[in-house]
Design a protein around this motif. Structure first.
Motif, mmCIF file in Angstrom:
data_model
loop_
_atom_site.group_PDB
_atom_site.id
_atom_site.type_symbol
_atom_site.label_atom_id
_atom_site.label_comp_id
_atom_site.label_asym_id
_atom_site.label_seq_id
_atom_site.Cartn_x
_atom_site.Cartn_y
_atom_site.Cartn_z
ATOM 1 N N ASN A 222 41.230 85.035 53.131
ATOM 2 C CA ASN A 222 40.002 85.805 53.001
ATOM 3 C C ASN A 222 39.031 85.094 52.076
ATOM 4 O OD1 ASN A 222 39.823 87.525 50.164
ATOM 5 N ND2 ASN A 222 41.882 86.839 50.659
ATOM 6 N N ASP A 223 37.780 85.516 52.121
ATOM 7 C CA ASP A 223 36.758 85.008 51.212
ATOM 8 C C ASP A 223 36.224 86.135 50.325
ATOM 9 O OD1 ASP A 223 35.400 86.498 53.052
ATOM 10 O OD2 ASP A 223 33.895 84.971 53.537
ATOM 11 N N LYS A 224 36.979 87.203 50.209
ATOM 12 C CA LYS A 224 36.518 88.353 49.431
ATOM 13 C C LYS A 224 36.332 88.049 47.949
ATOM 14 C CE LYS A 224 38.324 91.804 52.635
ATOM 15 N NZ LYS A 224 39.273 92.915 52.862
ATOM 16 N N PRO A 225 37.145 87.162 47.334
ATOM 17 C CA PRO A 225 36.842 86.832 45.931
ATOM 18 C C PRO A 225 35.439 86.251 45.740
ATOM 19 C CG PRO A 225 39.073 86.175 46.452
ATOM 20 C CD PRO A 225 38.446 86.602 47.744
ATOM 21 N N LEU A 226 34.983 85.451 46.708
ATOM 22 C CA LEU A 226 33.618 84.930 46.606
ATOM 23 C C LEU A 226 32.602 86.056 46.742
ATOM 24 C CD1 LEU A 226 33.951 81.680 48.758
ATOM 25 C CD2 LEU A 226 33.876 81.858 46.275
ATOM 26 N N ARG A 227 32.857 86.978 47.650
ATOM 27 C CA ARG A 227 31.969 88.126 47.789
ATOM 28 C C ARG A 227 31.996 88.978 46.521
ATOM 29 N NH1 ARG A 227 30.454 90.439 52.523
ATOM 30 N NH2 ARG A 227 30.553 88.287 53.243
ATOM 31 N N ALA A 228 33.166 89.104 45.908
ATOM 32 C CA ALA A 228 33.268 89.851 44.656
ATOM 33 C C ALA A 228 32.468 89.179 43.554
ATOM 34 C CB ALA A 228 34.733 89.982 44.241
ATOM 35 N N ALA A 229 32.415 87.840 43.574
ATOM 36 C CA ALA A 229 31.624 87.119 42.574
ATOM 37 C C ALA A 229 30.147 87.462 42.707
ATOM 38 C CB ALA A 229 31.839 85.618 42.727
ATOM 39 N N THR A 269 29.014 84.969 24.956
ATOM 40 C CA THR A 269 30.430 84.617 25.151
ATOM 41 C C THR A 269 30.986 85.240 26.425
ATOM 42 O OG1 THR A 269 30.725 84.492 22.748
ATOM 43 C CG2 THR A 269 32.703 84.668 24.107
ATOM 44 N N ALA A 270 30.675 86.519 26.650
ATOM 45 C CA ALA A 270 31.179 87.208 27.834
ATOM 46 C C ALA A 270 30.624 86.585 29.108
ATOM 47 C CB ALA A 270 30.824 88.689 27.766
ATOM 48 N N LEU A 271 29.337 86.306 29.118
ATOM 49 C CA LEU A 271 28.727 85.705 30.305
ATOM 50 C C LEU A 271 29.257 84.305 30.557
ATOM 51 C CD1 LEU A 271 25.030 86.923 29.936
ATOM 52 C CD2 LEU A 271 26.737 87.698 31.590
ATOM 53 N N ALA A 272 29.502 83.561 29.491
ATOM 54 C CA ALA A 272 30.061 82.220 29.658
ATOM 55 C C ALA A 272 31.462 82.290 30.271
ATOM 56 C CB ALA A 272 30.102 81.501 28.318
ATOM 57 N N GLY A 273 32.257 83.274 29.815
ATOM 58 C CA GLY A 273 33.590 83.444 30.394
ATOM 59 C C GLY A 273 33.536 83.811 31.862
ATOM 60 N N VAL A 274 32.624 84.726 32.210
ATOM 61 C CA VAL A 274 32.472 85.116 33.614
ATOM 62 C C VAL A 274 32.046 83.916 34.454
ATOM 63 C CG1 VAL A 274 31.117 86.522 35.202
ATOM 64 C CG2 VAL A 274 32.002 87.524 33.092
ATOM 65 N N GLN A 275 31.129 83.119 33.937
ATOM 66 C CA GLN A 275 30.670 81.945 34.670
ATOM 67 C C GLN A 275 31.809 80.957 34.906
ATOM 68 O OE1 GLN A 275 27.449 80.598 32.192
ATOM 69 N NE2 GLN A 275 25.905 81.729 33.355
ATOM 70 N N MET A 276 32.660 80.753 33.900
ATOM 71 C CA MET A 276 33.783 79.829 34.062
ATOM 72 C C MET A 276 34.762 80.333 35.118
ATOM 73 S SD MET A 276 33.237 77.223 32.239
ATOM 74 C CE MET A 276 34.869 76.476 32.366
ATOM 75 N N VAL A 277 35.003 81.642 35.111
ATOM 76 C CA VAL A 277 35.894 82.211 36.129
ATOM 77 C C VAL A 277 35.302 82.007 37.517
ATOM 78 C CG1 VAL A 277 36.881 84.344 37.029
ATOM 79 C CG2 VAL A 277 36.927 83.888 34.572
ATOM 80 N N MET A 278 34.015 82.255 37.674
ATOM 81 C CA MET A 278 33.373 82.097 38.974
ATOM 82 C C MET A 278 33.367 80.636 39.429
ATOM 83 S SD MET A 278 32.676 85.129 39.897
ATOM 84 C CE MET A 278 34.137 85.632 38.968
ATOM 85 N N VAL A 279 33.109 79.731 38.494
ATOM 86 C CA VAL A 279 33.134 78.301 38.838
ATOM 87 C C VAL A 279 34.544 77.882 39.255
ATOM 88 C CG1 VAL A 279 32.900 75.967 37.901
ATOM 89 C CG2 VAL A 279 31.150 77.670 37.433
ATOM 90 N N GLY A 280 35.541 78.378 38.533
ATOM 91 C CA GLY A 280 36.923 78.068 38.909
ATOM 92 C C GLY A 280 37.276 78.614 40.281
ATOM 93 N N LEU A 281 36.809 79.822 40.584
ATOM 94 C CA LEU A 281 37.067 80.429 41.883
ATOM 95 C C LEU A 281 36.428 79.616 43.002
ATOM 96 C CD1 LEU A 281 38.166 82.809 43.526
ATOM 97 C CD2 LEU A 281 36.018 84.005 43.058
ATOM 98 N N ILE A 282 35.181 79.248 42.796
ATOM 99 C CA ILE A 282 34.511 78.411 43.803
ATOM 100 C C ILE A 282 35.228 77.076 43.938
ATOM 101 C CG2 ILE A 282 32.354 77.222 44.338
ATOM 102 C CD1 ILE A 282 30.898 79.499 42.903
ATOM 103 N N GLY A 283 35.686 76.545 42.807
ATOM 104 C CA GLY A 283 36.414 75.279 42.839
ATOM 105 C C GLY A 283 37.693 75.358 43.658
ATOM 106 N N GLU A 284 38.386 76.510 43.620
ATOM 107 C CA GLU A 284 39.592 76.674 44.432
ATOM 108 C C GLU A 284 39.274 76.538 45.914
ATOM 109 O OE1 GLU A 284 42.855 77.204 44.030
ATOM 110 O OE2 GLU A 284 42.752 76.873 41.878
ATOM 111 N N TYR A 285 38.215 77.186 46.353
ATOM 112 C CA TYR A 285 37.845 77.085 47.762
ATOM 113 C C TYR A 285 37.364 75.678 48.117
ATOM 114 C CZ TYR A 285 38.280 82.102 48.556
ATOM 115 O OH TYR A 285 38.781 83.371 48.705
ATOM 116 N N VAL A 286 36.564 75.080 47.247
ATOM 117 C CA VAL A 286 36.085 73.720 47.509
ATOM 118 C C VAL A 286 37.257 72.741 47.547
ATOM 119 C CG1 VAL A 286 34.687 71.824 46.594
ATOM 120 C CG2 VAL A 286 33.803 74.159 46.539
ATOM 121 N N GLY A 287 38.228 72.921 46.646
ATOM 122 C CA GLY A 287 39.399 72.052 46.639
ATOM 123 C C GLY A 287 40.180 72.145 47.932
#
Length: 331
Positions: A222-229, A269-287
């Protein structure tokens, strides 16, 4: 009917002889012919010499494939399915946690017309924390993925020939077989059996491997994690706008009192953490796209029951197009 048994092996020296004796006795009692296809997944103990001996002692019914290194159980199951010539194929582990006695029941249900006969183990004897974690995982993941995953259902199952061919026709590199078996469908039945204790050695499934396996299941179907982002981003924008409006209203009503250093620091700090999680999630799909585009074979074969210099894909592989996916290394 020819029944094939596919057995992935990784460092199973201590239990392999007992497993072979038990499973041979069970299969010999069946009405029909059988073959056993062992896949050595880069074992570092005496598994491969044992497989050579077993194949030499019974060349008509025992075959093996040995990888050039450890490629993982998913690759081992794929290789076994490609080499299996049976009208029905049973996948099971060599550690005797999959009771060989259940093969009779699988074959009987298959003859009733089922394409997939799945053995679902109970979790009796498992640690309470592991049982609770598994139940929560399956409850959550089934709300996200596009296929149904059942707690306790693994790779121990019988597949009809058309189901095997359908699974082999799915050429993706990142394979999550539990999901693929569910995705191809066909007529399926499930029965439960009591959890068997591993007779020798320790499980290869560490917490880290189980976590990665769970993430594979989440992302593969599924691609729902990206939609959740996207939804999370919109939510944060809404919260930020509401907070900005509140700050402006307070400033207009009573003036600026404090600079809000703590609030600003927490928000950044909170927004930076959220951004890192989203970048990591996108990275999983790109990988995953990266690995799919490279089109590397799932594994390399160093040796088979036919010899060490086979020169290509095995001639007895029934799956169409197998030569495109399997590479045999000359030694």
């Amino acid at each position: 009917m020819l029944l094939s048994l596919v057995v992935p092996c990784f460092n199973e020296e201590d239990v392999l002889t007992r497993f072979h004796a038990r499973v041979t006795d069970e299969l010999s009692a069946l009405d029909g012919e059988f073959e056993i296809v062992y896949v050595d997944d880069g074992s570092r103990d005496g598994t491969l010499p044992l497989l050579r001996d077993l194949a030499a002692a019974d060349p008509d019914r025992v075959r093996f494939v040995s990888f050039s290194r450890n490629f993982g159980k998913e690759a081992a199951m794929l290789a076994g399915l490609r080499h299996a010539a049976g009208d029905a194929v049973v996948i099971m582990d060599a550690d005797l946690q999959h009771p060989p006695e259940l093969v009779h029941r699988m074959v009987a249900l298959h003859r009733e017309g089922y394409d997939q006969v799945v053995a679902r183990r109970t979790r009796e004897g498992d640690r309470v924390t592991r049982t609770l974690t598994a139940r929560l995982y399956y409850r959550a993941i089934n709300r996200l993925v596009d296929v149904e995953l059942v707690d306790g259902v693994g790779d121990f199952r019988l597949l009809s020939r058309r189901t095997v061919d359908a699974v082999l026709g799915l050429g993706e590199y990142n394979r999550f077989s539990k999901g693929l078996f569910s995705w191809v469908g066909f007529r399926t039945t499930t029965f439960s059996y009591e959890n068997a204790v591993r007779e020798e050695g320790r499980s290869k499934w560490t917490f880290g491997k189980l976590l990665n396996y769970g993430l594979d299941g989440l992302i593969s179907f599924n691609d729902k994690p990206l939609r959740a982002a996207v939804y999370l981003g919109l939510l944060l924008v809404g919260v930020a706008l509401a907070y900005a409006a509140w700050i402006v209203a307070v400033a207009l009503a009573s003036g600026v009192d404090t600079p809000g250093y703590v609030t600003l620091l927490v928000a950044v700090t909170a927004l930076a953490g959220v951004q890192m999680v989203m970048v990591g999630l996108i990275g999983e799909y790109v990988g995953r796209i990266y690995y799919e585009v490279k089109r590397r074979p799932h594994y390399l074969v160093a040796e088979t029951h036919a010899g060490r210099e086979t020169g290509g894909a095995p001639a007895d592989t029934r799956a169409a197009g197998a030569s495109l996916w399997e590479t045999v290394v000359r030694k």
